[in-house]
Enzyme design. Structure first.
Site, PDB file in Angstrom:
ATOM      1  CE1 TYR A 147      -3.430   2.727   0.712  1.00 55.12           C
ATOM      2  CE2 TYR A 147      -2.058   3.321   2.572  1.00 55.12           C
ATOM      3  CZ  TYR A 147      -3.096   3.604   1.708  1.00 55.12           C
ATOM      4  OH  TYR A 147      -3.784   4.776   1.857  1.00 55.12           O
ATOM      5  CE  LYS A 172      -8.715   1.972   2.818  1.00 58.86           C
ATOM      6  NZ  LYS A 172      -7.341   1.527   2.733  1.00 58.86           N
TER       7      LYS A 172
HETATM    8  C1  LIG Z   1      -6.038   2.058   3.082  1.00 56.07           C
HETATM    9  C2  LIG Z   1      -4.975   1.135   3.505  1.00 56.07           C
HETATM   10  C3  LIG Z   1      -4.079   1.494   4.517  1.00 56.07           C
HETATM   11  C4  LIG Z   1      -4.114   2.850   5.191  1.00 56.07           C
HETATM   12  O1  LIG Z   1      -5.271   3.010   5.963  1.00 56.07           O
HETATM   13  P1  LIG Z   1      -6.018   4.416   6.204  1.00 56.07           P
HETATM   14  O2  LIG Z   1      -7.199   4.004   6.998  1.00 56.07           O
HETATM   15  O3  LIG Z   1      -6.341   5.000   4.875  1.00 56.07           O
HETATM   16  O4  LIG Z   1      -5.077   5.284   6.967  1.00 56.07           O
HETATM   17  C5  LIG Z   1      -3.117   0.558   4.881  1.00 56.07           C
HETATM   18  N1  LIG Z   1      -3.023  -0.650   4.275  1.00 56.07           N
HETATM   19  C6  LIG Z   1      -3.887  -1.021   3.298  1.00 56.07           C
HETATM   20  C7  LIG Z   1      -3.750  -2.355   2.661  1.00 56.07           C
HETATM   21  C8  LIG Z   1      -4.877  -0.139   2.873  1.00 56.07           C
HETATM   22  O5  LIG Z   1      -5.701  -0.498   1.886  1.00 56.07           O
END
Ligand SMILES: *Cc1c(COP(=O)(O)O)cnc(C)c1O
Length: 394
Positions: free
Chosen positions: A114, A211
């Site tokens: 990421y 997510k």
């Molecule tokens: C979005 C994401 C992050 C970061 O998270 P946030 O909630 O946007 O700070 C870290 N790892 C993965 C795999 C992600 O999809």
């Protein structure tokens, strides 16, 4: 300080229940005092002491708040860990994880990552004297070769974002532990519905709770779950000192999201399979990256450690022009960053999530101007396909 009776202290880990019931009933589930079926939002900064040297167990919300605690306990139950900690974002959760490392120590990460995680380790920890290197984690032997005497942490995403590479959780856990390193798995894409890394040897699981756990594209949050109590102190100090604990309202929204995690993950999985198969046959699509294809190099490995494939697909179109057209012309599908919500979202990694990853690294992975990532929502699969079709043909 002495403690008075804390009605929130005891909770049942619900080991007799199946996963689909655990997501609904959480840790305490109801409020033990009022019986409120919806766990209360303790929208307070501080807690009254009933008398001199008397505490209810809660003193100040930066340290702990019953609503955040309910979310943390629920995540510990679902990931089968000892404890969990809820942060203001996935990034804040990752910051707390990498802060375990001391100057001169080495952290080994998977080579597709990421973008924000890449930024944390390169721009903050490397600058502060932590050694950083990357390796493809499909093969645990390659990980073994990349270990150094000072390796203190091995960090894996599986499947990876956005190339959908699969890493060997059980194999890497062995290698990391032989080298006395902590093994961390970012479980954002799979969630504990499909994959529970702590049961396969990982020491820490980290999530962007923004997510799938939230699931509705309405909260930014992060979660850390630890396998053993030993790491409790490290994360408590992080929350207490940095003040990066998730607020009560946002914690409640994630608790609410988790109640439908099983239903949503089933539908994401089903829809993604249908869309991936359709994409593969489209004349403008050069290559589809989807873990659920039997000829995906990580197919077998993924099925040995996860019970599904998730809702993420990446694909390369025949040209940058086709990618631009698709992004401009989708109607129901939204052109937006992020993933894991009810709405299908298309993302353009080269200028969005992976903007800060060096261009040679991106291109070596296959991220170019024709490359698209799609988070398949829970709409009707036929509508997702029809929208992609009209956007590609317009
Ligand atoms: C979005 C994401 C992050 C970061 O998270 P946030 O909630 O946007 O700070 C870290 N790892 C993965 C795999 C992600 O999809």
């Amino acid at each position: 300080m002495k403690k008075v009776e804390n009605y929130y202290a005891e909770f049942d880990r619900k080991e007799n229940l199946k996963f689909d019931s655990k997501v609904v009933h959480g840790a305490l589930g109801c409020d033990p005092i009022s019986g409120s079926v919806s766990f209360p939002i303790f929208q307070t900064a501080t807690f009254r002491h009933r008398d001199f040297e008397i505490s209810t167990g809660y003193d100040y919300s930066r340290l702990q708040n019953p609503t955040r605690q309910e979310l943390e306990r629920t995540m510990a139950i679902l990931e089968e860990g000892a404890q969990a900690f809820a942060f203001t974002s996935g990034q804040a959760a990752n910051m707390a994880v990498f802060d375990y490392l001391k100057r001169g120590e080495h952290c080994l990460l998977c080579d597709d990552l990421y973008g924000g995680t890449h930024r944390i380790v390169e721009d903050i920890f490397k600058v502060n004297g932590i050694e950083i290197s990357y390796v493809d984690m499909f093969d645990a032997e390659a990980v073994r070769k990349a270990m150094r005497p000072n390796t203190k942490m091995v960090f894996l995403e599986t499947p990876t974002n956005p190339m959908m590479k699969v890493g060997d959780i059980r194999g890497i856990a062995k290698v990391a532990h032989e080298g006395n390193a902590l093994f961390v798995v970012d479980n954002t894409f799979m969630t504990p519905y499909f994959q529970r890394p702590l049961t396969m040897g990982a020491d820490i699981v980290v999530h962007s709770g923004t997510k799938y756990l939230c699931g509705h594209n309405d909260v930014v949050a992060g979660i850390v779950v630890i396998k053993d109590e030993e790491l409790t102190h490290h994360f408590q100090v992080q929350l207490k000192s940095l003040g990066s604990g998730l607020g009560p309202m946002d914690s409640w929204l994630i608790i609410r999201g988790i109640k439908t995690l099983s239903l949503r993950m089933k539908k994401h999985n089903e829809n993604a399979k249908a869309v991936a198969e359709w994409l593969r046959k489209h004349p403008k699509v050069k290559k589809v990256y989807y873990v659920g294809f039997e000829d995906h190099p990580g197919y077998e490995l993924n099925l040995s450690q996860a019970s599904g494939f998730g809702g993420m697909i990446s694909f390369e179109l025949d040209s940058a022009e086709s990618a631009r057209k698709l992004l401009s012309n989708v109607k129901m599908i939204l052109f937006a960053e992020s993933l894991g919500g009810t709405e299908s979202l298309v993302t353009y990694p080269i200028t969005q999530t992976h903007e800060d990853v060096p261009d040679d690294v991106r291109r070596a992975l296959g991220i170019n101007e024709a490359f698209i990532r799609i988070s398949i929502g829970i709409e009707d699969a036929e509508d997702i396909i029809n929208d992609l079709e009209q956007a590609l043909n317009s």
